[in-house]
Design a protein around this motif. Structure first.
Motif, PDB file in Angstrom:
ATOM      1  N   THR A   1       0.843  -1.203   0.000  1.00 58.45           N
ATOM      2  CA  THR A   1       0.000   0.000   0.000  1.00 58.45           C
ATOM      3  C   THR A   1       0.877   1.252   0.000  1.00 58.45           C
ATOM      4  O   THR A   1       1.818   1.361   0.799  1.00 58.45           O
ATOM      5  CB  THR A   1      -0.925  -0.007   1.235  1.00 58.45           C
TER       6      THR A   1
ATOM      7  N   LYS B   1       2.922   2.147  -2.346  1.00 56.40           N
ATOM      8  CA  LYS B   1       4.125   2.021  -3.178  1.00 56.40           C
ATOM      9  C   LYS B   1       3.694   1.808  -4.624  1.00 56.40           C
ATOM     10  O   LYS B   1       2.894   0.919  -4.911  1.00 56.40           O
ATOM     11  CB  LYS B   1       4.974   0.833  -2.706  1.00 56.40           C
ATOM     12  N   ALA B   2       4.260   2.601  -5.516  1.00 56.74           N
ATOM     13  CA  ALA B   2       3.819   2.530  -6.919  1.00 56.74           C
ATOM     14  C   ALA B   2       4.564   1.457  -7.697  1.00 56.74           C
ATOM     15  O   ALA B   2       4.049   0.925  -8.661  1.00 56.74           O
ATOM     16  CB  ALA B   2       4.026   3.888  -7.579  1.00 56.74           C
TER      17      ALA B   2
ATOM     18  N   GLU C   1       0.612  -8.539  -6.149  1.00 54.36           N
ATOM     19  CA  GLU C   1       0.784  -7.198  -5.589  1.00 54.36           C
ATOM     20  C   GLU C   1       2.265  -6.833  -5.489  1.00 54.36           C
ATOM     21  O   GLU C   1       2.645  -5.681  -5.665  1.00 54.36           O
ATOM     22  CB  GLU C   1       0.133  -7.132  -4.194  1.00 54.36           C
TER      23      GLU C   1
ATOM     24  N   ARG D   1      -1.127  -1.231 -10.827  1.00 60.93           N
ATOM     25  CA  ARG D   1      -1.345  -2.129  -9.686  1.00 60.93           C
ATOM     26  C   ARG D   1      -1.858  -1.385  -8.448  1.00 60.93           C
ATOM     27  O   ARG D   1      -2.796  -1.836  -7.779  1.00 60.93           O
ATOM     28  CB  ARG D   1      -0.033  -2.864  -9.360  1.00 60.93           C
ATOM     29  N   GLN D   2      -1.289  -0.228  -8.167  1.00 65.20           N
ATOM     30  CA  GLN D   2      -1.698   0.520  -6.968  1.00 65.20           C
ATOM     31  C   GLN D   2      -3.173   0.905  -7.049  1.00 65.20           C
ATOM     32  O   GLN D   2      -3.923   0.759  -6.083  1.00 65.20           O
ATOM     33  CB  GLN D   2      -0.822   1.772  -6.834  1.00 65.20           C
TER      34      GLN D   2
ATOM     35  N   GLU E   1      -5.719  -0.822  -4.419  1.00 68.68           N
ATOM     36  CA  GLU E   1      -6.112   0.068  -3.329  1.00 68.68           C
ATOM     37  C   GLU E   1      -7.491   0.693  -3.551  1.00 68.68           C
ATOM     38  O   GLU E   1      -8.101   1.196  -2.616  1.00 68.68           O
ATOM     39  CB  GLU E   1      -5.048   1.165  -3.145  1.00 68.68           C
TER      40      GLU E   1
END
Length: 610
Positions: free
Chosen positions: A277, A279-280, A520, A540-541, A545
């Motif tokens: 969470t 982190k890109a 992830e 993905r982020q 999220e």
């Protein structure tokens, strides 16, 4: 959690020692292991491949002898249904045949090898009932139908007439569970029963075993290397390492206050959903026993490498006397995405959602019906067979099961050299040097080059498969469930290797997986597939999220958490049965339409059937 029952344990293992005879002398599989299993209790035995956990269960069933093992010491006491106690280690095979299946049931890891391919599901389910319980054919068939309903198989009447190859992996595993439960055993041994299953099916099967245990009072010995599954299932935990028990305790003690260094390392290496969470970019996995590695973020580039547009792949269903096409399986339906150079795009979803077929269609291992596939400016769909063969130098595949994708009769050096020989890129000493360099690259010793696949562990075999995929310096690697059957520690090593290669060589990965925590960790972008369509796609982020599609949310919710205080109950799961992807010949589905909810984050607006 259950109180400790006061009655005697159903099974008690004392100082068990198991040896295997090899050409180099005896090898100890289990050195000295003792633990007991009480009625209505689940004892999880955890550890990595080779720790001796499966050998312990095969010893209890006295099947270890059929695999070249010998019980060299210790006792295995078992309370029979009739009330007597027997030492299974000294029982003759005739009595064991009565106990096996009737009083001790076993769920094996690989359902396809546990079922007989030439008999129908109904025949295999009724066999044990007629043998042990003396039921008539009709009574056994009624009981088999009940069992299939108990394990929640859709259309159970039809399934009884089908053969194992006609069922999906999750359904086959449910049949194996139904077979193990058929005679209402006192002890159920489950050996990695959910390793190769999706999150959603795994969650259902774990809830099913737990419910059946509560209803019937069966004792369960559950063998796994997945710590999240342990947190969900266990009353007590036995941790094994190199043939010995290193720690035992209640599930709360093991997770909240582990004492042994190995247990601590095992728990810290488990990838947990939500760790990334904020982190890109992807980060390497934590290795067993090592402190967290220095983050090596790989930003990738903005240059497209692979562009897929409106990809459709369908399989014909034939029937009738003339074997005409009567319907189509809509495996991949109007799929579009772009993968940039040096980045990883993950496709996630349940079995049968079309993710593997999408990967194979891109390489044209399966011929798509329509759509466009552009790889670095080359139109893959327009190529004839010889041009396609040349284009395959740029795109390679790593399959799920390395044992099946390697040739058992060829030395590993020849298998890695094969692509180089096929395309004539190297010969003589240059070929030998290139193969040695590839072994170095995937961190395998050079003396492994003379070995054969059966002499390596699963993780080492997967590295050979990666070395072979790298031989021709491809631009794209499609990894189809490449780490799903590996232990936590081996999985971390293989994934870190893939990320290291991406940083060094600028590789792009299409990563096909059902393990959300791993996805992830390693992905730049994620596409969620359901019934052949991508229902959500984006960075993905954004997808993890802020999931927008109801199916993505359900998938996230099903992921087991490695915390015994956050167990999921059966009513939390609330899964809808997956509709059939088979449609009649004239059926024309609506095209996929998307809404952009944030930059690059798309959600399907067409009815996806969920």
């Amino acid at each position: 959690m259950l109180d400790q029952p006061t009655e005697r344990p159903i099974a008690r293992i004392e100082n068990l020692r198991v040896e295997f005879q090899t050409k180099d002398g005896p090898v100890v599989g289990v050195e000295d292991v003792s633990f007991s299993i009480n009625p209505g209790e689940t004892v999880c035995v955890v550890g990595e491949s080779g720790s001796g956990k499966s050998v312990s269960s095969l010893s209890l069933m006295r099947l270890v002898e059929f695999g070249g093992g010998k019980i060299a010491g210790g006792r295995m006491l078992f309370e029979r249904k009739t009330g007597g106690q027997v030492d299974l280690g000294k029982t003759d095979q005739d009595l064991m045949r009565t106990i096996r299946g009737n009083e001790i049931g076993m769920i094996f890891q690989e359902p396809m090898t546990a079922l007989n391919p030439v008999f129908t599901v109904g025949r295999q389910l009724t066999e044990g009932l007629r043998l042990h319980k003396g039921l008539t054919k009709k009574e056994a068939e009624d009981r088999a139908l009940d069992l299939l309903k108990q394990v929640r198989i859709p259309e159970p009447e039809r399934r009884l007439q089908q053969y194992p190859h006609e069922l999906s992996g999750g359904m086959r595993q449910r049949v194996v569970i139904a077979m193990a439960l058929a005679c209402e055993p006192r002890l159920l041994i489950a050996d990695e029963p959910t390793t190769a299953l999706d999150v959603t099916i795994q969650a259902e099967i774990l809830a099913l075993i737990d419910r059946l245990k509560r209803e019937t009072g069966t004792a369960v010995m559950f063998i796994t290397h997945d710590m999240a599954v342990v947190a969900q299932m266990a009353d007590r935990v036995v941790v094994m390492f190199r043939g010995n028990k290193v720690e035992e305790g209640t599930v709360e003690q093991i997770f909240e206050n582990p004492q042994h260094d190995y247990t601590k390392a095992l728990l810290s290496a488990v990838p947990r959903l939500g760790e990334m969470t904020g982190k890109a970019l992807p980060e390497p996995m934590r290795l067993l026993g090592a402190e967290g590695p220095a983050a090596v973020p790989i930003p990738g580039t903005e240059t497209p490498l692979l562009t897929v547009k409106n990809l459709v792949t369908r399989f014909a269903v034939r029937g009738g006397l003339l074997r005409r096409t009567v319907a189509n399986v809509h495996a991949v339906e109007d799929v579009s995405f772009t993968l940039n150079k040096g980045r990883t795009l993950s496709l996630v979803g349940e079995s049968g959602c079309g993710k593997s077929t999408a990967g194979r269609s891109i390489l044209r291992l399966v011929e798509p019906m329509s759509g466009s596939i552009i790889l670095d400016g080359t139109d893959i769909m327009a190529l004839d067979q010889s041009a396609l063969r040349r284009a395959r130098q740029d795109m390679q595949m790593v399959f799920q099961d390395p044992f099946a994708s390697l040739n058992p009769q060829m030395q590993l050096s020849d298998q890695v050299a094969e692509p180089l020989r096929n395309f004539g890129t190297h010969s003589g000493s240059a070929l030998t040097d290139k193969v040695a360099d590839l072994f170095d690259r995937v961190h395998l010793p050079r003396n492994f080059m003379r070995r054969f696949p059966h002499e390596l562990s699963g993780g080492q075999r997967q590295r050979v498969a990666i070395a072979r995929a790298l031989a021709l310096n491809p631009k794209l690697i499609i990894a189809d469930e490449a780490v799903s059957a590996l232990d936590v520690s081996v999985q971390a090593q293989v994934l870190n290797l893939m990320m290291e290669l991406q940083a060094d060589l600028g590789l792009s990965f299409l990563f096909i997986s059902h393990d959300m925590a791993v996805v992830e960790r390693v992905s730049h972008d994620v596409g969620v597939m359901y019934l052949g369509r991508i229902v959500e796609l984006g960075p993905r982020q954004a997808v993890f999220e802020d999931p927008q599609h109801p199916y993505t949310r359900a998938l996230m919710k099903a992921v087991p958490v490695a915390d015994p205080r956050q167990r999921k109950s059966e009513k939390d799961l609330n899964f809808r049965p997956i509709p059939s992807p088979i449609h009649p010949r004239g059926y024309q589905p609506a095209p996929s339409e998307y809404k952009e909810v944030s930059k690059g984050h798309f959600v399907l607006t067409t009815d996806s059937g969920y």
